[in-house]
Motif scaffolding. Structure first.
Motif, PDB file in Angstrom:
ATOM      1  N   ASP A  78      49.523  42.353  46.395  1.00  0.00           N
ATOM      2  CA  ASP A  78      49.041  43.226  45.274  1.00  0.00           C
ATOM      3  C   ASP A  78      47.626  43.827  46.102  1.00  0.00           C
ATOM      4  N   THR A 134      45.359  42.362  47.577  1.00  0.00           N
ATOM      5  CA  THR A 134      45.133  41.688  48.985  1.00  0.00           C
ATOM      6  C   THR A 134      45.863  42.178  50.198  1.00  0.00           C
ATOM      7  N   VAL A 146      40.988  27.857  41.833  1.00  0.00           N
ATOM      8  CA  VAL A 146      41.934  28.111  41.183  1.00  0.00           C
ATOM      9  C   VAL A 146      42.602  26.963  40.462  1.00  0.00           C
ATOM     10  N   GLN A 163      40.649  40.586  46.005  1.00  0.00           N
ATOM     11  CA  GLN A 163      39.875  40.414  44.681  1.00  0.00           C
ATOM     12  C   GLN A 163      40.173  39.318  43.935  1.00  0.00           C
ATOM     13  N   ASN A 164      41.318  38.724  44.147  1.00  0.00           N
ATOM     14  CA  ASN A 164      41.895  37.689  43.275  1.00  0.00           C
ATOM     15  C   ASN A 164      42.084  36.338  44.095  1.00  0.00           C
ATOM     16  N   HIS A 223      43.638  33.618  43.902  1.00  0.00           N
ATOM     17  CA  HIS A 223      45.069  33.123  43.925  1.00  0.00           C
ATOM     18  C   HIS A 223      45.891  34.025  44.975  1.00  0.00           C
ATOM     19  N   HIS A 224      45.908  35.376  44.798  1.00  0.00           N
ATOM     20  CA  HIS A 224      46.357  36.407  45.705  1.00  0.00           C
ATOM     21  C   HIS A 224      46.158  36.043  47.254  1.00  0.00           C
TER      22      HIS A 224
END
Length: 195
Positions: free
Chosen positions: A100, A102, A127, A158-159, A161-162
């Protein structure tokens, strides 16, 4: 020749039973007591095509640190054992993986010299109940025990988990390439004659 290894590692902090098959199909059966870590290791197995069976009983009442670090060590020991003298392997592997928003870039060398370069930051600390600073601890344990050279770079993301998922998937793909048999390599892939 099927390259397999089994590691039993028992300390006052963790009890680990681990089996791998470097020439597998990416099938895994994993129970670490940490759901997010199970997820990351499942991805590692699936994308590296290394079969992985893992059971861990760790001191999770303290936190996840010992469990994650010791699994990294045990997995590194298993990979080193399964690779043996490293004759006929490609030795090097690299991968650039988008997840995504990342991007993760990893490169690995099963050189016999442990070194970790880790350039990744997370926008959050956790997370679920998983402390994201443990991602580095896992790979550090793996690098030291397998005596490989691993570079991890995440230029953007930005995430949390990603970012973690991209690191595990990219490193898995790099590992897959590095441990693969090279039909043109008859001996150890080094001008030194040993790794």
């Amino acid at each position: 020749m099927v390259r397999t290894a089994e590691i039993v590692r028992n300390t006052k902090e963790t009890q680990i039973q681990l089996k791998i098959n470097l020439d597998g199909d990416g099938v895994s059966k994993i129970d670490t007591g940490l759901g997010f870590f199970n997820h990351m290791l499942t991805l590692l197995s699936a994308h590296s095509k290394i079969d992985l069976e893992l059971t861990v009983h760790g001191d999770l009442d303290v936190d996840g640190h010992h469990t994650v670090e010791d699994v990294g060590i045990a997995l590194g020991q298993a990979v080193a054992k399964a690779l043996g003298d490293k004759k006929g392997i490609r030795r090097y592997g690299f991968f650039i993986l988008p997840m995504d928003e990342t991007l993760a870039q990893t490169a690995i060398d099963f050189s016999g010299r442990p070194y970790l370069v880790y350039n990744a930051t997370f926008p959050v600390e956790r997370v679920g109940n998983f402390d994201l600073e443990l991602v580095r601890e896992f790979w550090l344990g793996f690098v030291n025990a397998s005596a490989c050279n691993l570079h991890v770079n995440v230029p953007y993301g930005q995430n949390g988990h990603h970012i973690s998922e991209a690191i595990f998937k990219a490193t898995a793909r790099a590992m897959r390439a590095a441990v693969e048999s090279d039909p043109r390599q008859t001996g150890v892939p080094s001008t030194k004659g040993t790794l």
